[in-house]
Design an enzyme around this catalytic site. Structure first.
Site, short mmCIF file in Angstrom:
data_model
loop_
_atom_site.label_atom_id
_atom_site.label_comp_id
_atom_site.label_asym_id
_atom_site.label_seq_id
_atom_site.Cartn_x
_atom_site.Cartn_y
_atom_site.Cartn_z
N GLU A 115 44.54 47.62 34.30
CA GLU A 115 43.41 47.81 32.72
C GLU A 115 43.54 49.20 31.84
OE1 GLU A 115 39.41 46.08 33.25
OE2 GLU A 115 40.31 44.10 33.39
N GLU A 163 43.26 38.25 36.68
CA GLU A 163 41.56 37.32 36.74
C GLU A 163 40.69 36.83 36.10
OE1 GLU A 163 39.51 41.74 36.52
OE2 GLU A 163 41.48 43.03 38.09
C1 GLA Z 1 38.14 44.37 35.46
C2 GLA Z 1 38.67 44.72 36.65
C3 GLA Z 1 38.25 44.51 38.53
C4 GLA Z 1 36.85 44.17 38.37
C5 GLA Z 1 36.57 43.15 37.07
C6 GLA Z 1 34.78 42.67 36.79
O1 GLA Z 1 38.57 42.89 35.43
O2 GLA Z 1 40.37 44.55 36.69
O3 GLA Z 1 38.63 45.40 39.12
O4 GLA Z 1 36.01 45.17 37.73
O5 GLA Z 1 37.23 43.75 35.39
O6 GLA Z 1 35.07 41.48 36.15
#
Ligand code: GLA
Length: 656
Positions: A154, A306
């Site tokens: 991210e 995710e």
């Molecule tokens: C993001 C991050 C993860 C985690 C999630 C929590 O997507 O990539 O490492 O912190 O958020 O929702």
């Protein structure tokens, strides 16, 4: 041919998640792989936040634990998406090399102790990132568990520090060549901002009063480019070692910080993280929007990197997913093109900032409802995988979206801070979604000839080539619908004469755009047959050029709220949701675009992917859906004729 997601899925749907076993004793790893097998997990992402384990002090390497894990996962048939750990540098890096830490617009340092505390411009950070990536890639290139690379995590940092300032100047020199060109693009004659030397230029640090919009816009472009440089530098290293394996980096949903079109071109696999709020009545639609956008970036199957099996822990109040919702939203992603359904994270942490964020195995353990539902989902995905994986979705509608326009339109000096670009985009996507019209997203300069209908919720900034593209599209018979604040500025954020490009005004039959009339919170404006929200405009139509729907009452009484000239429509307000839906549905019908299915009960979403029809019940009450003919329902393995009944949050996958 470059490697793709299909090389990893090989007819399956990837199912699994981020796996952070360094948080657990080794005995737990053995329970993990056993439970993974039970749940049908076939892929995990390792190492996203492992840098301080892998390199506990500068230059050291600790790979033993990772070797054991890779072997263990391989023995149990679980593929590994291996992450470069560069999103969270170890504390020693900030301590020994403060130049690696980013600064915000107020000059404050973003310290270690959280994550993502790295400056994209720092030569030191980049050197360490390259070195650990190189060693990781060299060590695991030949490992049989390795299926894909995941770069960083991210990407999202901004940096206003000195090293970033120097990089910004280099970027600007490259872009403009001369200071005259920069001064002209930024309109620096306004407020005496003319630059006489490149060294005088700064990132947009906090000034006394409003920032120069050109500087802010270029800083956003620069930031996206610098983060992309970090990403492609690591990508190139891993590619050198494993040219046969695909590379991805995970996007945040509809995130402002990266030019997502440009980034997607640099990846083999486009992946996204998606966390709609289970309590949000529009949660499913917001999810669908991100899924449609990600599919369009990927131009085919994509990876849900995710999602949460239960609650997240970063909203004010964090709700769990009610029974069945995790399965429903996972199938929604598959329906909209995902070939991978993964989570953050496998096992819920007992410590650290995210210990109240759910995992596939929650604090309740394997007996808990969360894991039981995960298991069921794994089995269900396996049932449809071979018929779904790799198949595509065809859409007759394109929604145009551009990050540069979003950035430019977001300036603090705009007429209404209530106009929030993502919310406008969401309102238009919602109208199409509720009308069961499947839409792709497209860049305004893309070839649009494959679409019968193109909608532009709001493209405040349109380049000359985007304008030419839209005009050509309508000339060649396409139907175009544009929302307000479209075509206002050129690519330097310079207002086009007349407040809207003259060719666009001509297209819609607008003679003069006299004034913009933003609306206050809670204020609506009456139009014939509906109410408008957020915005209205004082438009004088070109005589006889356009059919119009007028405003009724108030200052704008009788002036056009909606104009239509041939196949080009302009909406100078945001109609309330029902009105926007029926307007777009009517225009789509006129353009020959059919909904996915007729007669769908309220709350049921329908998507066609390949030969399959996905039906998703977003309600808690059972519903019966008319599906003329006889079909095989793949999840139950039964035949259904003319109707199918979906239970609470139910899913059906039909093959005719
Ligand atoms: C993001 C991050 C993860 C985690 C999630 C929590 O997507 O990539 O490492 O912190 O958020 O929702």
């Amino acid at each position: 041919m470059s490697p793709s997601l299909a090389d990893v899925t090989r007819g399956r749907i990837l199912f699994g998640g981020d796996y952070n076993p360094e948080q657990w004793p080794e005995e737990t790893w053995h329970e993990d792989v056993r439970l993974m097998k039970e749940a049908g997990v076939n892929s995990v992402t390792l190492g996203v936040f492992s840098w301080s384990r892998l390199e506990p002090e500068p230059g050291a390497r600790e790979f033993g634990w990772l070797d054991r894990l890779m072997d263990l996962l391989h023995e149990h048939g679980v593929g590994v998406v291996l992450a470069t750990p560069t999103a969270s540098p170890p504390p020693w890096m900030g301590r020994l090399h403060p130049d690696t830490l980013p600064r915000d617009a107020d000059g404050r340092v973003e310290w270690w102790g959280g994550r993502q505390h790295f400056s994209h411009s720092s030569a030191t950070y980049r050197r360490y990132a390259a070195a650990i990536t190189e060693d990781l890639a060299a060590r695991y290139a030949g490992h049989p568990a390795l299926t894909m690379w995941h770069i960083n995590n991210e990407y999202c940092t901004f940096d206003h520090g000195d090293e970033a300032a120097a990089a910004f100047r280099r970027w600007l020199r490259e872009k403009y060549g001369t200071l005259d060109a920069l001064n002209s693009a930024w309109g620096t004659d306004f407020w005496s901002q003319g630059y006489d030397t490149w060294d005088g230029i700064l990132p947009p640090r906090r000034p006394h009063y409003m920032k120069n919009p050109g500087q802010v816009l270029d800083f956003r472009r620069f930031t996206s480019d610098m983060l992309l440089e970090c990403c492609t530098a690591e990508r190139d290293i891993v590619r050198r070692h494993t040219p046969h394996l695909p590379v991805t980096t995970n996007f945040m949903p509809l995130w402002t910080g990266q030019d997502g079109w440009r980034w997607a071109r640099e990846e083999d696999v486009v992946s996204v993280d998606l966390y709609p709020d289970p309590r949000d009545p529009l949660g499913a639609q917001r999810g669908a929007l991100v899924q449609d956008l990600t599919r369009s970036q990927a131009r085919g199957p994509w990876m849900l990197m995710e999602q949460a099996a239960g609650p997240v822990n970063w909203r004010g109040v964090n709700h769990p997913k009610p029974r069945g919702l995790n399965r429903l939203w996972s199938f929604q992603a598959v329906a909209r093109g995902a070939d991978a359904v993964c989570y953050f994270q496998w096992r819920q942490s007992r410590q650290g900032a995210e210990k109240f964020h759910s995992g596939m195995v929650s604090h309740a353990g394997p007996e808990g409802r969360t894991f039981q539902e995960v298991k069921r989902l794994g089995a269900d995905l396996a049932r449809v995988a071979d018929q779904v994986s790799g198949t595509r979705i065809t859409a007759d509608v394109a929604i145009l979206h551009d990050w540069h326009s979003w950035w430019a339109g977001d300036h603090e000096g705009r007429l209404s801070t209530r106009v929030d670009y993502p919310e406008v985009l969401t309102a238009w996507h919602r109208a199409l979604w509720e009308a069961h019209l499947t839409a792709d997203f497209a860049h305004p300069e893309d070839d649009l000839s494959g679409y019968r209908l193109v909608v532009v919720p709001q493209l405040y900034l349109l380049t000359d080539s985007a304008l030419a593209n839209l005009l050509a599209y309508t000339r060649e018979g396409g139907t175009l619908v544009c929302g307000f604040l479209t075509g206002v500025v050129d690519e330097d954020d310079r207002v086009r004469p007349g407040g809207m490009d003259a060719r666009l005004r001509e297209l819609f039959g607008i003679r003069t755009l006299h004034e913009w009339w933003p609306l206050d919170a809670g204020e609506t404006v009456a139009c014939e047959g509906f109410r408008g929200t957020l915005w209205s405009e004082e438009i004088e139509p070109a005589p006889g050029a356009a059919e119009t729907v007028p405003y009724r009452g108030g200052e704008l009484d009788g002036l056009p709220a909606v104009l239509r000239r041939d196949r080009a429509w302009y909406l100078s307000t945001l109609p309330e949701p029902d009105a926007l839906r029926s307007l777009l549905a009517g225009i789509a019908a006129g353009a020959g675009v059919r909904p996915v299915l007729d007669g769908l009960p309220h709350g049921v979403e329908a998507v066609r992917r390949g030969d399959l029809l996905f039906l998703l019940n977003h309600g808690r009450e059972p519903v019966t859906v008319p599906v003329p003919g006889t079909h095989r329902e793949l999840l139950d393995g039964t035949d259904v004729t003319d109707t199918v009944t979906l239970g609470r949050y139910g899913v059906a996958v039909l093959r005719s």
